[in-house]
Design a protein around this motif. Sequence first.
Motif, mmCIF file in Angstrom:
data_model
loop_
_atom_site.group_PDB
_atom_site.id
_atom_site.type_symbol
_atom_site.label_atom_id
_atom_site.label_comp_id
_atom_site.label_asym_id
_atom_site.label_seq_id
_atom_site.Cartn_x
_atom_site.Cartn_y
_atom_site.Cartn_z
ATOM 1 N N ILE A 8 0.997 -1.171 0.103
ATOM 2 C CA ILE A 8 0.190 -0.025 0.055
ATOM 3 C C ILE A 8 0.953 1.137 0.237
ATOM 4 O O ILE A 8 1.880 1.066 0.656
ATOM 5 N N PRO A 9 0.409 2.256 -0.555
ATOM 6 C CA PRO A 9 1.345 3.515 -0.645
ATOM 7 C C PRO A 9 1.611 3.961 0.919
ATOM 8 O O PRO A 9 0.716 4.086 1.508
ATOM 9 N N THR A 90 -7.574 16.496 13.042
ATOM 10 C CA THR A 90 -7.323 15.144 12.069
ATOM 11 C C THR A 90 -8.207 15.031 11.054
ATOM 12 O O THR A 90 -9.351 14.995 11.367
ATOM 13 N N SER A 91 -7.860 15.000 9.921
ATOM 14 C CA SER A 91 -8.262 14.744 8.835
ATOM 15 C C SER A 91 -7.809 13.423 8.240
ATOM 16 O O SER A 91 -7.027 13.083 8.560
ATOM 17 N N SER A 92 -8.974 13.033 7.084
ATOM 18 C CA SER A 92 -8.533 11.790 6.289
ATOM 19 C C SER A 92 -7.282 12.009 5.459
ATOM 20 O O SER A 92 -6.913 10.998 5.033
ATOM 21 N N THR A 93 -6.771 12.936 5.353
ATOM 22 C CA THR A 93 -5.583 13.348 4.580
ATOM 23 C C THR A 93 -4.328 13.531 5.342
ATOM 24 O O THR A 93 -3.312 13.725 4.943
ATOM 25 N N ASN A 94 -4.464 13.343 6.791
ATOM 26 C CA ASN A 94 -3.062 13.429 7.735
ATOM 27 C C ASN A 94 -2.216 12.283 7.037
ATOM 28 O O ASN A 94 -2.566 11.049 7.419
ATOM 29 N N ILE A 430 -10.186 7.037 8.358
ATOM 30 C CA ILE A 430 -9.722 5.984 7.389
ATOM 31 C C ILE A 430 -8.979 7.049 6.314
ATOM 32 O O ILE A 430 -9.447 7.992 5.871
ATOM 33 N N PRO A 431 -7.634 6.565 6.037
ATOM 34 C CA PRO A 431 -6.964 7.316 5.189
ATOM 35 C C PRO A 431 -7.601 7.683 3.662
ATOM 36 O O PRO A 431 -8.161 6.800 3.128
ATOM 37 N N TYR A 432 -7.780 8.889 3.290
ATOM 38 C CA TYR A 432 -8.382 9.280 2.100
ATOM 39 C C TYR A 432 -7.924 8.834 0.746
ATOM 40 O O TYR A 432 -8.876 8.151 0.073
ATOM 41 N N SER A 433 -6.595 8.218 0.841
ATOM 42 C CA SER A 433 -6.089 7.641 -0.219
ATOM 43 C C SER A 433 -6.496 6.302 -0.343
ATOM 44 O O SER A 433 -6.902 5.833 -1.590
#
Length: 450
Positions: A8-9, A90-94, A430-433
């Motif tokens: 995963i990235p 905290t955001s999902s792009t953190n 959950i991470p945005y990516s």
Amino acid sequence: MKKYIYIIPVILLLGACKKFLTVEPKLNVDQSQAIVDAGSAGTATNGLFNTLASSGYYGENFPAISYLAGGDIQWTGSQSDASDINKHLTSSTNGYILTAWTTIYETISQANYIIADVPKVTDPLFTTATRNQYLGEAYFIRALAYFDLARGWGGVQLILKPTTTPADNTGIPRSSLADTYAQVLKDLNTAETLVPSAVNRNRVTQKTVWALKARLYLYTQQWALAEQYATQVISDATDYTLVTPYSAFFANNAVATKESVFELAYTVSNTNGHSTWWLPPALGGRREWAPNTGLVALLNNPAIGGNRSALIAQTAPPGNLWYGQLYYRQPLGTDPAYVIRIAELYFIRSEARAEQGNLSGSLADLNAVRARAGVPASTAATLSDLLLALEKEREVEFPFETDRFFNLVRTGRAQTVLSLPDTHLYLFPIPYSQTLVDPELAGANANPGY
């Protein structure tokens, strides 16, 4: 068929004063010859421990998310991702969240390969005891990884088989929190039958498994079982004890003391990143994580912190800046990471006993930890008083370890203690990516509020 690991990235944090993110691409790595004999099985298992101890997991990132969110640590740098966690924005792009998520799943992926391939090895030099040890450690580390995902993100996707093609392990729905914890227990039960009984604080043994079981049963409010497994570890006073004074488990370059049930070792070539962030520049660090004034006051209060004041120190005038010194060793980054300490087992048993009505037994366990810290015995006499006393004791016992935020969430106290605007902040996003590439993590399947 060739085997491939689907990576995963992963976001890596680099740079000095501001955030620089390097995103590694998705790769298919040929692993067809990865585990073919006793030697390669050992190499794979060592690699699994290295990933568990890496900067993306226990070597820096995952504990940092916990204590940056726990209300006692201030962020003094300029990186927005760490600052946002500290401020509960905290955001999902953190980037910190993505790094932790992906590294934990990378750990699971490596454990899956060992679980699948080690039983197939026919090397006559591969003894049954060693084979079982590697398998048991893979099951334990997978259990720990899913436990950490559960307490950070709730129920998650349970990936239990190796990824042999990029199409494997897709379309897996998120499991419930209960089912995720059930998988943790299943893996721990299997590990318990495989790992050795002899004490080893840097590898997995039966008592390491019992300690994580005690923690799991605490989180799932199975009080009798939490008490049982905590007692099974505490009762081995020959191998596990509250070392005195408090600093004895980390000061003077101590490693693998009787305080530690499970700690991760580091070397100059495989470093623990915490000291860089905690120590001031004069000691080779950057001091971008620091105890806030409230925590400094607690640790320096003889009736509360006691000799746990050894956790902090102050720079020379005119700066007079407080910093954490749990991680301090030279060469920089050779400090252990403390995953489970015996003090936690006393707290687990204390809480479990209190919840079952054994208030005197609960108080005895709480006061055992307080006595080691050199503070007066608690006189808490009711269930509510004992639970509050345990909360406050954990605050000064584990301020720089992976405990404070998760403990407040577990007890439903985070919103009150941390003045959170909403309980959706009890879970990380959950991470945005990941939501972009996996519909099972997107939309209604993502954690709400982000």
